[in-house]
Design a protein around this motif. Structure first.
Motif, PDB file in Angstrom:
ATOM      1  N   ARG A  59       0.676  -1.249  -0.204  1.00 38.06           N
ATOM      2  CA  ARG A  59       0.008   0.193  -0.012  1.00 38.06           C
ATOM      3  C   ARG A  59       0.830   1.427   0.124  1.00 38.06           C
ATOM      4  O   ARG A  59       1.734   1.414   0.901  1.00 38.06           O
ATOM      5  N   LEU A  60       0.420   1.941  -0.882  1.00 35.22           N
ATOM      6  CA  LEU A  60       1.100   3.369  -0.779  1.00 35.22           C
ATOM      7  C   LEU A  60       0.626   4.489   0.017  1.00 35.22           C
ATOM      8  O   LEU A  60      -0.916   4.487  -0.250  1.00 35.22           O
ATOM      9  N   ASN A  61       1.340   5.017   0.818  1.00 34.89           N
ATOM     10  CA  ASN A  61       0.517   5.988   1.964  1.00 34.89           C
ATOM     11  C   ASN A  61       1.069   7.382   1.344  1.00 34.89           C
ATOM     12  O   ASN A  61       2.245   7.661   1.155  1.00 34.89           O
ATOM     13  N   VAL A  62      -0.135   8.242   1.008  1.00 32.61           N
ATOM     14  CA  VAL A  62       0.356   9.578   0.533  1.00 32.61           C
ATOM     15  C   VAL A  62      -0.064  10.430   1.600  1.00 32.61           C
ATOM     16  O   VAL A  62      -1.253  10.624   1.681  1.00 32.61           O
ATOM     17  N   HIS A  63       0.974  11.143   2.172  1.00 33.72           N
ATOM     18  CA  HIS A  63       0.585  12.128   3.383  1.00 33.72           C
ATOM     19  C   HIS A  63       0.523  13.773   2.826  1.00 33.72           C
ATOM     20  O   HIS A  63       1.560  14.043   2.132  1.00 33.72           O
ATOM     21  N   VAL A  64      -0.591  14.097   3.028  1.00 31.09           N
ATOM     22  CA  VAL A  64      -0.715  15.590   2.604  1.00 31.09           C
ATOM     23  C   VAL A  64      -0.925  16.613   3.641  1.00 31.09           C
ATOM     24  O   VAL A  64      -1.311  16.267   4.823  1.00 31.09           O
ATOM     25  N   ASP A  65      -0.474  17.706   3.446  1.00 26.27           N
ATOM     26  CA  ASP A  65      -0.786  19.057   4.367  1.00 26.27           C
ATOM     27  C   ASP A  65      -1.980  19.410   4.406  1.00 26.27           C
ATOM     28  O   ASP A  65      -2.904  18.844   3.706  1.00 26.27           O
ATOM     29  N   GLY A  66      -2.410  20.441   5.243  1.00 23.62           N
ATOM     30  CA  GLY A  66      -3.584  20.806   5.401  1.00 23.62           C
ATOM     31  C   GLY A  66      -4.125  21.462   3.983  1.00 23.62           C
ATOM     32  O   GLY A  66      -5.399  21.901   3.770  1.00 23.62           O
ATOM     33  N   LYS A  67      -3.188  21.832   3.091  1.00 26.30           N
ATOM     34  CA  LYS A  67      -3.851  22.455   1.904  1.00 26.30           C
ATOM     35  C   LYS A  67      -3.854  21.303   0.539  1.00 26.30           C
ATOM     36  O   LYS A  67      -4.021  21.745  -0.450  1.00 26.30           O
ATOM     37  N   GLY A  68      -3.697  20.311   1.117  1.00 26.05           N
ATOM     38  CA  GLY A  68      -3.836  19.047   0.033  1.00 26.05           C
ATOM     39  C   GLY A  68      -2.357  18.753  -0.750  1.00 26.05           C
ATOM     40  O   GLY A  68      -2.614  18.148  -1.870  1.00 26.05           O
ATOM     41  N   VAL A  69      -1.261  19.504  -0.525  1.00 29.56           N
ATOM     42  CA  VAL A  69      -0.088  19.248  -0.977  1.00 29.56           C
ATOM     43  C   VAL A  69       0.806  17.948  -0.567  1.00 29.56           C
ATOM     44  O   VAL A  69       0.692  17.867   0.910  1.00 29.56           O
ATOM     45  N   VAL A  70       1.166  17.275  -1.203  1.00 30.05           N
ATOM     46  CA  VAL A  70       1.846  16.066  -0.684  1.00 30.05           C
ATOM     47  C   VAL A  70       3.263  16.523   0.014  1.00 30.05           C
ATOM     48  O   VAL A  70       3.896  17.035  -0.579  1.00 30.05           O
ATOM     49  N   ARG A  71       3.538  15.943   1.031  1.00 33.81           N
ATOM     50  CA  ARG A  71       4.586  16.207   2.024  1.00 33.81           C
ATOM     51  C   ARG A  71       5.476  15.016   2.312  1.00 33.81           C
ATOM     52  O   ARG A  71       6.664  15.027   2.335  1.00 33.81           O
ATOM     53  N   ASP A  72       5.009  13.728   2.148  1.00 35.45           N
ATOM     54  CA  ASP A  72       5.992  12.448   2.138  1.00 35.45           C
ATOM     55  C   ASP A  72       4.943  11.475   1.652  1.00 35.45           C
ATOM     56  O   ASP A  72       3.706  11.423   1.224  1.00 35.45           O
ATOM     57  N   VAL A  73       5.707  10.302   1.105  1.00 31.29           N
ATOM     58  CA  VAL A  73       5.104   9.140   0.697  1.00 31.29           C
ATOM     59  C   VAL A  73       5.995   7.928   1.261  1.00 31.29           C
ATOM     60  O   VAL A  73       7.154   8.170   1.454  1.00 31.29           O
ATOM     61  N   SER A  74       5.182   6.974   1.662  1.00 32.99           N
ATOM     62  CA  SER A  74       5.705   5.733   2.272  1.00 32.99           C
ATOM     63  C   SER A  74       4.911   4.552   1.891  1.00 32.99           C
ATOM     64  O   SER A  74       3.893   4.550   1.358  1.00 32.99           O
TER      65      SER A  74
END
Length: 76
Positions: A59-74
Motif C-alpha cells: 500500500r502506498l501512503n500519500v501524506h498531504v498537508d492542510g492545503k492538500g499538498v503531498v509532503r511525504d510518501v511511504s
C-alpha cells in the motif's frame, strides 16, 4: 515467488519524486498529479488524521498537508 513484486509496486523514493510538492486532482499538470495514476492499493492521509495501523507493504501512503499538498510518501 515473493509476496511483493517490486516491479509493480515501485518504491517510495520513485513515488516521492513524482508526488512531493504536488496536489492530487483529476488531471496532470505542473502542480497536480492525477489520482487515477496512483496504484490501486493506496491511501491519502491528511495531517493529524486517524489511520488504521494494519501493515500492508504494497500500500502506498500519500501524506498531504492542510492545503492538500503531498509532503511525504511511504509504503505500509
Amino acid at each position: 515467488m515473493p509476496l511483493i513484486d517490486p516491479v509493480t509496486m515501485g518504491n517510495s523514493s520513485d513515488w516521492k519524486t513524482k508526488l512531493l510538492g504536488k496536489s492530487l486532482g483529476d488531471n496532470h499538470s505542473e502542480s497536480t498529479f492525477a489520482k487515477k495514476d496512483l496504484p490501486k492499493e493506496h491511501r491519502v492521509l491528511e495531517e493529524n488524521s486517524m489511520k488504521t495501523m494494519d501493515h500492508k507493504p504494497e500500500r502506498l501512503n500519500v501524506h498531504v498537508d492542510g492545503k492538500g499538498v503531498v509532503r511525504d510518501v511511504s509504503h505500509g
